[in-house]
Design a protein around this motif. Structure first.
Motif, PDB file in Angstrom:
ATOM      1  N   SER A 414       0.839  -1.193   0.000  1.00  0.00           N
ATOM      2  CA  SER A 414       0.000   0.000   0.000  1.00  0.00           C
ATOM      3  C   SER A 414       0.879   1.250   0.000  1.00  0.00           C
ATOM      4  CB  SER A 414      -0.915   0.025   1.223  1.00  0.00           C
ATOM      5  OG  SER A 414      -1.669   1.222   1.270  1.00  0.00           O
ATOM      6  N   ASP A 415       0.383   2.295  -0.675  1.00  0.00           N
ATOM      7  CA  ASP A 415       1.029   3.604  -0.585  1.00  0.00           C
ATOM      8  C   ASP A 415       0.069   4.636  -0.002  1.00  0.00           C
ATOM      9  OD1 ASP A 415      -0.783   3.904  -2.616  1.00  0.00           O
ATOM     10  OD2 ASP A 415       0.667   4.571  -4.126  1.00  0.00           O
ATOM     11  N   GLN A 416      -0.998   4.158   0.604  1.00  0.00           N
ATOM     12  CA  GLN A 416      -2.034   5.040   1.127  1.00  0.00           C
ATOM     13  C   GLN A 416      -1.653   5.584   2.494  1.00  0.00           C
ATOM     14  OE1 GLN A 416      -5.937   3.275   1.290  1.00  0.00           O
ATOM     15  NE2 GLN A 416      -6.779   4.904   2.595  1.00  0.00           N
ATOM     16  N   ARG A 417      -1.710   6.890   2.667  1.00  0.00           N
ATOM     17  CA  ARG A 417      -1.501   7.477   3.979  1.00  0.00           C
ATOM     18  C   ARG A 417      -2.825   7.463   4.739  1.00  0.00           C
ATOM     19  NH1 ARG A 417      -0.457  13.834   2.493  1.00  0.00           N
ATOM     20  NH2 ARG A 417      -2.658  14.498   2.399  1.00  0.00           N
ATOM     21  N   VAL A 418      -2.735   7.426   6.055  1.00  0.00           N
ATOM     22  CA  VAL A 418      -3.929   7.281   6.890  1.00  0.00           C
ATOM     23  C   VAL A 418      -3.954   8.400   7.926  1.00  0.00           C
ATOM     24  CG1 VAL A 418      -5.154   5.811   8.527  1.00  0.00           C
ATOM     25  CG2 VAL A 418      -3.976   4.785   6.564  1.00  0.00           C
ATOM     26  N   ASP A 419      -5.068   9.125   7.991  1.00  0.00           N
ATOM     27  CA  ASP A 419      -5.287  10.152   9.001  1.00  0.00           C
ATOM     28  C   ASP A 419      -6.238   9.614  10.060  1.00  0.00           C
ATOM     29  OD1 ASP A 419      -3.715  12.155   7.779  1.00  0.00           O
ATOM     30  OD2 ASP A 419      -5.359  12.629   6.410  1.00  0.00           O
ATOM     31  N   ALA A 420      -5.951   9.945  11.307  1.00  0.00           N
ATOM     32  CA  ALA A 420      -6.808   9.511  12.409  1.00  0.00           C
ATOM     33  C   ALA A 420      -6.814  10.592  13.474  1.00  0.00           C
ATOM     34  CB  ALA A 420      -6.318   8.187  12.992  1.00  0.00           C
ATOM     35  N   GLU A 421      -7.855  10.611  14.272  1.00  0.00           N
ATOM     36  CA  GLU A 421      -7.924  11.573  15.364  1.00  0.00           C
ATOM     37  C   GLU A 421      -8.563  10.933  16.576  1.00  0.00           C
ATOM     38  OE1 GLU A 421     -10.138  14.951  14.115  1.00  0.00           O
ATOM     39  OE2 GLU A 421     -12.023  13.873  13.878  1.00  0.00           O
ATOM     40  N   SER A 422      -8.219  11.459  17.728  1.00  0.00           N
ATOM     41  CA  SER A 422      -8.677  10.893  18.988  1.00  0.00           C
ATOM     42  C   SER A 422      -9.176  12.011  19.892  1.00  0.00           C
ATOM     43  CB  SER A 422      -7.526  10.140  19.666  1.00  0.00           C
ATOM     44  OG  SER A 422      -7.874   9.742  20.970  1.00  0.00           O
ATOM     45  N   VAL A 423     -10.366  11.814  20.465  1.00  0.00           N
ATOM     46  CA  VAL A 423     -10.923  12.727  21.463  1.00  0.00           C
ATOM     47  C   VAL A 423     -11.155  11.909  22.731  1.00  0.00           C
ATOM     48  CG1 VAL A 423     -12.798  14.287  22.065  1.00  0.00           C
ATOM     49  CG2 VAL A 423     -12.040  14.103  19.680  1.00  0.00           C
ATOM     50  N   PHE A 440     -14.741   6.367  45.587  1.00  0.00           N
ATOM     51  CA  PHE A 440     -14.356   7.067  44.366  1.00  0.00           C
ATOM     52  C   PHE A 440     -14.926   6.361  43.151  1.00  0.00           C
ATOM     53  CE2 PHE A 440     -11.015   4.008  45.302  1.00  0.00           C
ATOM     54  CZ  PHE A 440     -10.762   3.412  44.076  1.00  0.00           C
ATOM     55  N   GLY A 441     -14.937   7.074  42.055  1.00  0.00           N
ATOM     56  CA  GLY A 441     -15.395   6.517  40.788  1.00  0.00           C
ATOM     57  C   GLY A 441     -14.890   7.377  39.640  1.00  0.00           C
ATOM     58  N   SER A 442     -14.848   6.798  38.443  1.00  0.00           N
ATOM     59  CA  SER A 442     -14.377   7.546  37.283  1.00  0.00           C
ATOM     60  C   SER A 442     -14.981   6.973  36.014  1.00  0.00           C
ATOM     61  CB  SER A 442     -12.845   7.516  37.188  1.00  0.00           C
ATOM     62  OG  SER A 442     -12.384   6.198  36.944  1.00  0.00           O
ATOM     63  N   VAL A 443     -15.051   7.815  35.003  1.00  0.00           N
ATOM     64  CA  VAL A 443     -15.482   7.428  33.665  1.00  0.00           C
ATOM     65  C   VAL A 443     -14.473   8.014  32.684  1.00  0.00           C
ATOM     66  CG1 VAL A 443     -17.286   7.550  31.918  1.00  0.00           C
ATOM     67  CG2 VAL A 443     -17.910   7.422  34.340  1.00  0.00           C
ATOM     68  N   ALA A 444     -13.983   7.196  31.752  1.00  0.00           N
ATOM     69  CA  ALA A 444     -13.003   7.662  30.771  1.00  0.00           C
ATOM     70  C   ALA A 444     -13.317   7.070  29.412  1.00  0.00           C
ATOM     71  CB  ALA A 444     -11.589   7.275  31.203  1.00  0.00           C
ATOM     72  N   PHE A 445     -13.149   7.889  28.386  1.00  0.00           N
ATOM     73  CA  PHE A 445     -13.315   7.458  26.999  1.00  0.00           C
ATOM     74  C   PHE A 445     -11.961   7.584  26.297  1.00  0.00           C
ATOM     75  CE2 PHE A 445     -17.395   8.837  28.507  1.00  0.00           C
ATOM     76  CZ  PHE A 445     -18.301   7.949  27.949  1.00  0.00           C
ATOM     77  N   VAL A 446     -11.533   6.498  25.649  1.00  0.00           N
ATOM     78  CA  VAL A 446     -10.207   6.457  25.046  1.00  0.00           C
ATOM     79  C   VAL A 446     -10.307   5.964  23.610  1.00  0.00           C
ATOM     80  CG1 VAL A 446      -7.893   5.446  25.188  1.00  0.00           C
ATOM     81  CG2 VAL A 446      -9.116   6.037  27.280  1.00  0.00           C
ATOM     82  N   ASN A 447      -9.559   6.612  22.713  1.00  0.00           N
ATOM     83  CA  ASN A 447      -9.431   6.164  21.319  1.00  0.00           C
ATOM     84  C   ASN A 447      -7.995   5.732  21.069  1.00  0.00           C
ATOM     85  OD1 ASN A 447     -11.962   7.597  21.188  1.00  0.00           O
ATOM     86  ND2 ASN A 447     -11.724   7.584  18.971  1.00  0.00           N
ATOM     87  N   ARG A 448      -7.804   4.491  20.659  1.00  0.00           N
ATOM     88  CA  ARG A 448      -6.470   4.046  20.261  1.00  0.00           C
ATOM     89  C   ARG A 448      -6.404   3.997  18.749  1.00  0.00           C
ATOM     90  NH1 ARG A 448      -3.252  -0.034  18.689  1.00  0.00           N
ATOM     91  NH2 ARG A 448      -4.887  -1.607  18.562  1.00  0.00           N
ATOM     92  N   MET A 449      -5.564   4.861  18.188  1.00  0.00           N
ATOM     93  CA  MET A 449      -5.430   4.925  16.740  1.00  0.00           C
ATOM     94  C   MET A 449      -4.551   3.777  16.240  1.00  0.00           C
ATOM     95  SD  MET A 449      -5.020   9.087  16.385  1.00  0.00           S
ATOM     96  CE  MET A 449      -3.981   9.247  17.833  1.00  0.00           C
ATOM     97  N   PRO A 450      -4.810   3.244  15.041  1.00  0.00           N
ATOM     98  CA  PRO A 450      -4.046   2.095  14.536  1.00  0.00           C
ATOM     99  C   PRO A 450      -2.558   2.404  14.432  1.00  0.00           C
ATOM    100  CG  PRO A 450      -6.015   2.440  13.208  1.00  0.00           C
ATOM    101  CD  PRO A 450      -5.891   3.630  14.114  1.00  0.00           C
ATOM    102  N   THR A 451      -1.728   1.390  14.697  1.00  0.00           N
ATOM    103  CA  THR A 451      -0.284   1.530  14.614  1.00  0.00           C
ATOM    104  C   THR A 451       0.200   1.200  13.205  1.00  0.00           C
ATOM    105  OG1 THR A 451       0.133  -0.767  15.216  1.00  0.00           O
ATOM    106  CG2 THR A 451      -0.119   0.823  17.021  1.00  0.00           C
TER     107      THR A 451
END
Length: 661
Positions: A414-423, A440-451
């Motif tokens: 592949s020669d395709q570049r890949v854009d990704a974003e994480s909030v 105590f308590g917590s809530v978290a949202f996580v995005n792991r972008m492809p390697t």
């Protein structure tokens, strides 16, 4: 470590605190007053453990499992079921930092983290994704933050210089180590540090004395630091260098040769393998005494990890040609942040805002479908708030990161570049029910972008996976903490923390193991991980007791067991300060069996260690410290659930002698 809870000495010689101090943007806090699951291994515990690898330093921390082997060059980690599974592209769920700089290496069956334990003074493990705001996106499992020694750690009060020399030996892996460290403060505004360690590494054997992994390397390591203050500003420079030249070293540092793994397989081979790891860092800081809204730092860093693999001298154990050559990970990073003290009457509030950008160049001299070249650029902005009033502590954060990955010219699929974003937003709260109890308590949202591997790996004939979606984790935690004195006796102290978690992962990335036109990696609809950790410590008189329990379970949307699950474990420990000079102790790791997705089952096990410390308090021998330990005293044969294969090492006898000057 007593169940993952450290026992650092306070300013008074006789005072001991069971609750470890954790570092945050505002002020230092004890772990029981932070709405997050945290463990700290401090300098005293590191001396007792005598770790030959970073994995040994974390072996009793709940929720953390080593992956691969006990080889110095085969280290990887799993936190709560996230992290390395031994092959490439599996380390990104755990953020690994040394002095604040990220260490990340992916190379097939060759480990992911190369650290000299002699230089460490503290390791902090933050379990779960709520550490992602300050330390980097994608931390589904958590963060391992390592800190190296400073000049002040070596200099006695009232002196301007000081140091330490040390000699050590371990039988399994066969290791000899020597180190010398020196700190100098020629003026109140100038600190200088130089440290050198030399480690000779041999073979790792199992309980029957069969060779598992051949490391066979001489490893000189260097650490330099300088810090100069200019009134309310400072400049700090540091450089770390690890260089290991392997001779007839196993290419596969996770499992060894594995001759006959499948019919006709000659093994992974041995070679002359160079491992080099560098961290160069410059930081400027400004904290004016008359302006509480400014506590700013700007840092520029360069890190590089490389492996240079060449054929060995034994023609009977060749390395595959596609696995030869040099593989580099160069990473430049620029980071700026400021912490403002917004506190007012009846409350404290610290707000940290920052931005960072980095550029990672992954290169290889040998084109390989299993190690694609690529360039990754990323930029991020973040904000972290710590608010405390009355009985409440509320921490909240938001991180936005954007990433672009471009394949190198050697990538054929592949020669395709890949854009990704994480909030990544998160919030955690702790309420002090009484002076001793907190909830105590917590809530978290996580995005792991492809390697890079997940996007462009074509090993086995698979196609590129440029259409991958980000992994999206939603983590919920609740818990209780307790800290008190005089519970059963007037002089005792107790600390306890219970954390329960559930992590829901959408679009989890997994390897397909199918040929083209199928992509090498794909997303599965969802997966679930749930479990908990309990840490407890008790101090009375000359005795210290600890216990830690970690439990995790996980499955995909079809109810199939996840392959990355560690053993459920109980860690027990006891230490006795027999005299002011002698300390004796024992610790045990009791692990339950674990079913694997292929129908196999890893049996449970119990491993027991003993240790003794002798530190003369007066006379000509004052300043000498002798540490003796025996790991796996019963020479137990076992295979942890996070190992691809096994067995784990057999009995290991460790001895070190050090002297401060």
């Amino acid at each position: 470590m007593l169940g993952g809870t450290t026992l650092p000495a306070l300013a008074q010689e006789t005072a001991i605190q069971l609750d470890p101090i954790v570092l945050r943007a505002g002020v230092e806090k004890v772990a029981s007053q932070v709405p997050q699951s945290i463990s700290v291994v401090d300098s005293e515990e590191l001396e007792t453990l005598q770790p030959g690898t970073i994995g040994e330093a974390l072996q009793t921390v709940p929720g953390v499992a080593g992956v691969g082997s006990s080889s110095f060059f085969g280290q990887g980690f799993n936190i709560r079921g996230f992290g390395s599974s031994g092959t490439a592209a599996s380390e990104s769920g755990v953020v690994q930092l040394i002095d604040g700089e990220e260490k990340y290496y992916e190379s097939y069956r060759q480990g992911s983290l190369f650290v000299e334990p002699e230089f460490l003074k503290r390791v902090e493990v933050l379990r779960g994704p709520s550490a992602a705001t300050l330390y980097g996106s994608g931390a589904l499992g958590g963060v391992i933050a390592m800190e190296t020694i400073d000049a002040g750690d070596l200099i006695a009060p009232g002196r301007t210089s000081g140091g330490r020399v040390k000699l050590g030996y371990a039988s399994n892996p066969d290791t000899a180590v020597a180190s010398v460290m020196w700190g100098w403060q020629p003026a109140d505004d100038l600190d200088l540090l130089a440290a050198f360690a030399y480690r000779s590494l041999g073979e790792t054997t199992d309980s029957d004395d069969n060779v598992i992994v051949r490391s066979n390397a001489d490893t000189p390591n260097l650490l330099l630091k300088a810090r100069k203050s200019f009134g309310d500003q400072y400049v700090e420079l540091s450089y770390q260098h690890l260089e290991a030249q392997g001779d007839e070293q196993d290419f596969n540092q996770l499992e060894g040769a594995q001759v006959g793994l499948f019919p006709g397989f000659p093994g992974w081979g041995v070679g002359d393998i160079l491992t080099r790891d560098q961290v160069a860092r410059a930081e400027w800081g400004w904290n004016p005494a008359d302006n509480r809204y400014v506590d700013a730092t700007v840092s520029l860093s360069f890190t590089n990890t490389l492996k240079d693999v060449r054929q060995g001298d034994d023609p009977a154990e060749p390395i595959l040609p596609t696995l030869l050559g040099r593989r580099d990970y160069e990473l430049w990073r620029l980071k700026a942040q400021n912490t403002a003290d917004l506190s007012g009457a009846g409350y404290s509030h610290y707000l940290t805002v920052g931005a960072e950008t980095f550029r990672q160049d992954r290169s290889s001299t040998t084109p390989s479908s299993s190690h694609p070249e690529a360039l990754t650029r990323s930029g991020a902005v973040f904000a972290w708030s710590e608010l405390e009033w009355d009985r409440w502590t509320v921490n909240s954060g938001l991180r936005y990161e954007r990433q672009r990955t471009e394949p190198g010219g050697s990538v054929a699929i592949s020669d395709q570049r890949v854009d990704a974003e994480s909030v990544e937003p998160q919030i955690g709260a702790l309420y002090r029910l009484t002076d001793s109890w907190s909830a105590f308590g917590s809530v978290a949202f996580v995005n792991r972008m492809p390697t890079v591997d997940e996007l462009y790996d074509g090993f086995g004939g698979g196609a590129a996976s440029t259409g991958l979606e980000d992994e999206q984790g939603k983590n919920i935690e609740i818990g209780l903490s307790y800290s008190a004195q005089g519970v059963l006796r007037d002089d005792d102290q107790v600390a306890m923390k219970l954390t329960l978690f559930r992590n829901h992962i959408d679009d989890m990335i997994v390897r397909t193991n199918r040929p083209a036109p199928s992509p090498s990696y794909t997303n599965i609809e969802r997966a679930y991980l749930r479990g908990g950790e309990l840490e407890a410590s008790y101090l009375t008189g000359d005795w210290q007791f600890g216990a830690a329990v970690s439990v995790v379970d996980g499955e995909d949307q079809d109810g199939a067991i996840l392959d990355t699950l560690p053993n459920d474990r109980v860690v027990l420990s006891a230490a006795w300060q027999a005299t002011p000079s002698w300390k004796l102790g024992v610790r045990s790791i009791l692990a339950a069996g674990r079913d694997k997705p292929d129908g196999d089952r890893r049996a449970g096990f119990g491993v027991h260690d003993v240790f003794a410390s002798w530190t003369p308090q007066q006379g000509a021998l004052e300043g000498i410290e002798v540490q003796l330990g025996v790991d796996n005293v019963t020479n137990r044969d076992y295979v942890p659930a996070t190992y691809l294969a096994g067995p784990a090492p057999g009995r290991n006898v460790k001895l070190s002698l050090s002297r401060r000057f």
